[in-house]
Scaffold this motif. Structure first.
Motif, PDB file in Angstrom:
ATOM      1  N   ARG A 284       2.531  -3.204   2.992  1.00 13.19           N
ATOM      2  CA  ARG A 284       2.478  -2.856   1.566  1.00 13.19           C
ATOM      3  C   ARG A 284       3.568  -1.853   1.192  1.00 13.19           C
ATOM      4  O   ARG A 284       4.109  -1.895   0.088  1.00 13.19           O
ATOM      5  CB  ARG A 284       1.098  -2.301   1.213  1.00 13.19           C
ATOM      6  CG  ARG A 284       0.058  -3.391   1.106  1.00 13.19           C
ATOM      7  CD  ARG A 284      -1.256  -2.869   0.581  1.00 13.19           C
ATOM      8  NE  ARG A 284      -2.035  -2.175   1.595  1.00 13.19           N
ATOM      9  CZ  ARG A 284      -3.227  -1.603   1.370  1.00 13.19           C
ATOM     10  NH1 ARG A 284      -3.741  -1.629   0.152  1.00 13.19           N
ATOM     11  NH2 ARG A 284      -3.888  -1.002   2.339  1.00 13.19           N
ATOM     12  N   PHE A 295      -0.314  -0.556  -6.528  1.00 14.51           N
ATOM     13  CA  PHE A 295      -1.024  -0.456  -5.242  1.00 14.51           C
ATOM     14  C   PHE A 295      -2.517  -0.449  -5.547  1.00 14.51           C
ATOM     15  O   PHE A 295      -2.946   0.176  -6.500  1.00 14.51           O
ATOM     16  CB  PHE A 295      -0.618   0.851  -4.543  1.00 14.51           C
ATOM     17  CG  PHE A 295      -0.783   0.815  -3.043  1.00 14.51           C
ATOM     18  CD1 PHE A 295       0.323   0.766  -2.201  1.00 14.51           C
ATOM     19  CD2 PHE A 295      -2.042   0.862  -2.466  1.00 14.51           C
ATOM     20  CE1 PHE A 295       0.178   0.753  -0.817  1.00 14.51           C
ATOM     21  CE2 PHE A 295      -2.194   0.847  -1.089  1.00 14.51           C
ATOM     22  CZ  PHE A 295      -1.074   0.799  -0.256  1.00 14.51           C
ATOM     23  N   CYS A 316      -7.945  -0.995   6.413  1.00 11.00           N
ATOM     24  CA  CYS A 316      -8.770   0.080   5.843  1.00 11.00           C
ATOM     25  C   CYS A 316     -10.273  -0.142   5.994  1.00 11.00           C
ATOM     26  O   CYS A 316     -11.038   0.545   5.323  1.00 11.00           O
ATOM     27  CB  CYS A 316      -8.494   0.293   4.340  1.00 11.00           C
ATOM     28  SG  CYS A 316      -6.784   0.301   3.862  1.00 11.00           S
ATOM     29  N   GLU A 319     -12.103   3.050   6.877  1.00  9.15           N
ATOM     30  CA  GLU A 319     -11.857   4.212   6.024  1.00  9.15           C
ATOM     31  C   GLU A 319     -12.938   4.299   4.943  1.00  9.15           C
ATOM     32  O   GLU A 319     -13.557   3.297   4.614  1.00  9.15           O
ATOM     33  CB  GLU A 319     -10.494   4.074   5.337  1.00  9.15           C
ATOM     34  CG  GLU A 319      -9.356   4.779   6.031  1.00  9.15           C
ATOM     35  CD  GLU A 319      -9.111   4.247   7.432  1.00  9.15           C
ATOM     36  OE1 GLU A 319      -8.939   5.071   8.324  1.00  9.15           O
ATOM     37  OE2 GLU A 319      -9.115   3.030   7.635  1.00  9.15           O
ATOM     38  N   CYS A 324      -8.884   6.516   1.933  1.00 11.95           N
ATOM     39  CA  CYS A 324      -7.953   5.488   1.480  1.00 11.95           C
ATOM     40  C   CYS A 324      -7.079   6.021   0.348  1.00 11.95           C
ATOM     41  O   CYS A 324      -5.863   5.804   0.330  1.00 11.95           O
ATOM     42  CB  CYS A 324      -8.752   4.290   0.991  1.00 11.95           C
ATOM     43  SG  CYS A 324      -8.153   2.741   1.598  1.00 11.95           S
ATOM     44  N   CYS A 327      -4.585   8.465   1.718  1.00 12.67           N
ATOM     45  CA  CYS A 327      -3.578   7.733   2.487  1.00 12.67           C
ATOM     46  C   CYS A 327      -2.568   7.082   1.546  1.00 12.67           C
ATOM     47  O   CYS A 327      -1.361   7.161   1.757  1.00 12.67           O
ATOM     48  CB  CYS A 327      -4.277   6.696   3.367  1.00 12.67           C
ATOM     49  SG  CYS A 327      -3.162   5.511   4.124  1.00 12.67           S
ATOM     50  N   VAL A 328      -3.075   6.467   0.490  1.00 11.50           N
ATOM     51  CA  VAL A 328      -2.193   5.786  -0.458  1.00 11.50           C
ATOM     52  C   VAL A 328      -1.229   6.778  -1.121  1.00 11.50           C
ATOM     53  O   VAL A 328      -0.024   6.507  -1.240  1.00 11.50           O
ATOM     54  CB  VAL A 328      -3.033   5.048  -1.536  1.00 11.50           C
ATOM     55  CG1 VAL A 328      -2.160   4.583  -2.677  1.00 11.50           C
ATOM     56  CG2 VAL A 328      -3.762   3.883  -0.908  1.00 11.50           C
ATOM     57  N   ARG A 331       1.439   7.671   1.250  1.00  9.76           N
ATOM     58  CA  ARG A 331       2.380   6.566   1.432  1.00  9.76           C
ATOM     59  C   ARG A 331       3.380   6.521   0.281  1.00  9.76           C
ATOM     60  O   ARG A 331       4.580   6.312   0.479  1.00  9.76           O
ATOM     61  CB  ARG A 331       1.616   5.230   1.521  1.00  9.76           C
ATOM     62  CG  ARG A 331       0.792   5.116   2.789  1.00  9.76           C
ATOM     63  CD  ARG A 331      -0.162   3.933   2.744  1.00  9.76           C
ATOM     64  NE  ARG A 331       0.487   2.684   3.116  1.00  9.76           N
ATOM     65  CZ  ARG A 331      -0.175   1.597   3.543  1.00  9.76           C
ATOM     66  NH1 ARG A 331      -1.495   1.599   3.643  1.00  9.76           N
ATOM     67  NH2 ARG A 331       0.471   0.516   3.865  1.00  9.76           N
TER      68      ARG A 331
END
Ligand code: 5AD
Ligand code: FES
Length: 359
Positions: A284, A295, A316, A319, A324, A327-328, A331
């Motif tokens: 991704r 996203f 995920c 998670e 999550c 984390c996103v 990222r």
């Protein structure tokens, strides 16, 4: 030939690009240098047309009951091995509020085709979420009578997601014992007529299909003039009739699809679909640098998540929603991008005007 001349000769740089199936198939299977160029061009166009913001759509997979038997899908009705769950309206609203806190401007409410979730119940849920939080709401609950889409809109629903899966009528029939492509497309028309922003797309690399099918799917998605185009790799599920089907050997084909979609649909929202992470660890993240601008962090409570298994290797699953979301954000920051503010409505000119929302 110098690099400069090569770049000038790129077909999408010479005004509206209307490639043939053959030309697109050529780009889908191109070599390393052209692939790099394709990714860079899609990334640059994404920046120019939709900016640096990555819109977060919190995905809530609220029921995996499904009456349908789509041959590719792990939650198809005949799959006895799938453990079924249905979240309560209260649980879903709590989840939506958590998504808002985590920075999502939109919640995507997705389920199998679950008859318990009547139109009345879905409308009440949408109304409740809209009342409690400044969130855009996307529904993704499958095929319904045209009138239902109007009622969803009246309840405050903003968008609807329904992939056409494949634009090949015969292949569609082969994979869907319960429906036809024509019916699917009628639903998409009704969704648009109801005033909802429309998201659709297809699975890349379905069995019995080749690169020309993919090229036709790209052209078809483009002709639909979609507000959002969501496409992901097809991944065979062991509990389905298509168990064991292989991935496309050249994995770059999957990524080239997204770049080509961006080049043909400069202002569409294009998500980095979850299934790309099942394909490659940072799938991704790569996509966000190859044309994607959306996203969809998974906001489904951890206890249910592993049971919404449309395909194996879903990322995920261990998670929880907070992990999550964090984390996103990390990222996105690593890619030097910003999390989108607000609901991230359609940027397509006709729809944006109709909704009086976006510029
Ligand atoms: N692999 C990849 N995507 C799948 N979907 C369903 N089953 C699979 C699979 N095995 C996709 C379909 C559907 C969306 C919710 O998930 O495109 O529309
Ligand atoms: Fe879900 Fe990283 S995106 S844990």
């Amino acid at each position: 030939m110098s690099d400069r001349i090569e770049v000038d000769r790129l077909p999408w740089r010479r005004g509206a690009w209307r490639p043939s199936v053959g030309e697109l198939a050529g780009w889908l299977t191109c070599g390393l240098q052209e692939t790099k160029l394709l990714y860079a061009e899609a990334d640059a166009l994404r920046l120019r047309e939709v900016g640096d913001e990555v819109h977060l759509r919190g995905l809530i997979e609220f029921s995996n009951f499904c009456v349908r038997r789509c041959d590719y899908c792990g939650i198809r009705a005949p799959n006895r091995a799938a453990e079924r769950y249905r979240m309560s309206p209260t649980e879903i609203v709590t989840c939506a509020l958590r998504a808002k806190e985590a920075g999502c401007g939109t919640v995507v409410l997705q389920s199998g085709e679950d008859p318990w979730w009547t139109t009345e119940r879905l409308c009440a849920l949408v109304r409740d979420i809209k009342k409690r939080a400044d969130l855009a709401v996307t529904l993704s609950v499958g095929e319904r009578p045209a009138r239902d889409y109007q009622r969803f809109r009246e309840a405050g629903c903003d968008r609807y997601l329904l992939r056409f899966e494949t634009s090949d009528e015969a292949l569609y029939a082969r994979l869907h014992p319960d429906g036809t492509l024509v019916e699917r497309l009628k639903c998409l028309e009704a969704i648009r007529a109801a005033g909802l922003q429309v998201g659709s797309g297809f699975m890349i690399g379905l069995p019995f299909s080749g690169v020309e099918h993919i090229a036709r799917d790209i052209l078809f998605a483009t002709e639909l003039h979609l507000d959002m185009i969501g496409c992901g790799p097809y991944i065979a599920h062991p509990g389905t009739p298509l168990a064991g089907a292989a991935l496309i050997e050249d994995r770059e084909v999957y990524f080239r699809v997204i770049s080509l979609l961006r080049l043909l649909n400069p202002r569409a929202h294009i998500p980095a679909a979850t299934a790309f992470d099942a394909l490659a660890p940072s799938g991704r993240d790569f996509l966000l640098q190859r044309g994607a601008n959306v996203f969809m962090p998974n906001m489904t409570p951890a206890v249910y998540r592993r049971h919404y298994m449309l395909y194996p290797g879903k990322p995920c699953v261990d998670e929880d929603a907070a992990a999550c979301a964090a984390c996103v954000r990390a990222r996105i920051a690593r890619l030097n991008r910003r999390v989108g503010a607000g609901p991230g409505h359609s940027l397509m000119s006709s729809r944006a005007d109709a909704h009086g929302r976006a510029s």
